[in-house]
Design a protein around this motif. Sequence first.
Motif, PDB file in Angstrom:
ATOM      1  N   SER A 182       2.576  76.494  21.840  1.00 51.36           N
ATOM      2  CA  SER A 182       1.936  77.029  23.030  1.00 51.36           C
ATOM      3  C   SER A 182       0.426  76.810  23.060  1.00 51.36           C
ATOM      4  CB  SER A 182       2.236  78.524  23.161  1.00 51.36           C
ATOM      5  OG  SER A 182       1.658  79.240  22.090  1.00 51.36           O
TER       6      SER A 182
ATOM      7  N   TRP B 176       5.750  78.893  17.487  1.00 52.60           N
ATOM      8  CA  TRP B 176       5.381  79.258  18.859  1.00 52.60           C
ATOM      9  C   TRP B 176       3.880  79.067  19.068  1.00 52.60           C
ATOM     10  CZ3 TRP B 176       6.826  79.601  23.586  1.00 52.60           C
ATOM     11  CH2 TRP B 176       6.055  80.278  24.507  1.00 52.60           C
TER      12      TRP B 176
ATOM     13  N   ARG C 148      11.874  81.527  20.915  1.00 52.67           N
ATOM     14  CA  ARG C 148      10.947  82.581  21.347  1.00 52.67           C
ATOM     15  C   ARG C 148      11.608  83.494  22.376  1.00 52.67           C
ATOM     16  NH1 ARG C 148       6.287  85.283  19.944  1.00 52.67           N
ATOM     17  NH2 ARG C 148       5.384  86.128  21.819  1.00 52.67           N
TER      18      ARG C 148
END
Length: 63
Positions: A17, A13, A41
């Motif tokens: 991100s 993640w 997620r």
Amino acid sequence: MDVVAQCAASLAWAEASKGVVVLDRDRGRCVKFEVKVLKERLALKPRLERYYVASRLASGGDC
């Protein structure tokens, strides 16, 4: 990408991100990875929220 694709959900993640793409040889594969990480997620989010609330309560903090 191969190493990141096999790592823990939290690391994946963070990469998806906030990471910076250095080399993109296969854009389709990159998009599939990002979709997979986002789904993981979202599936994990309720558990994380319960964990954070419980840990704040245990430490005497507010929710």
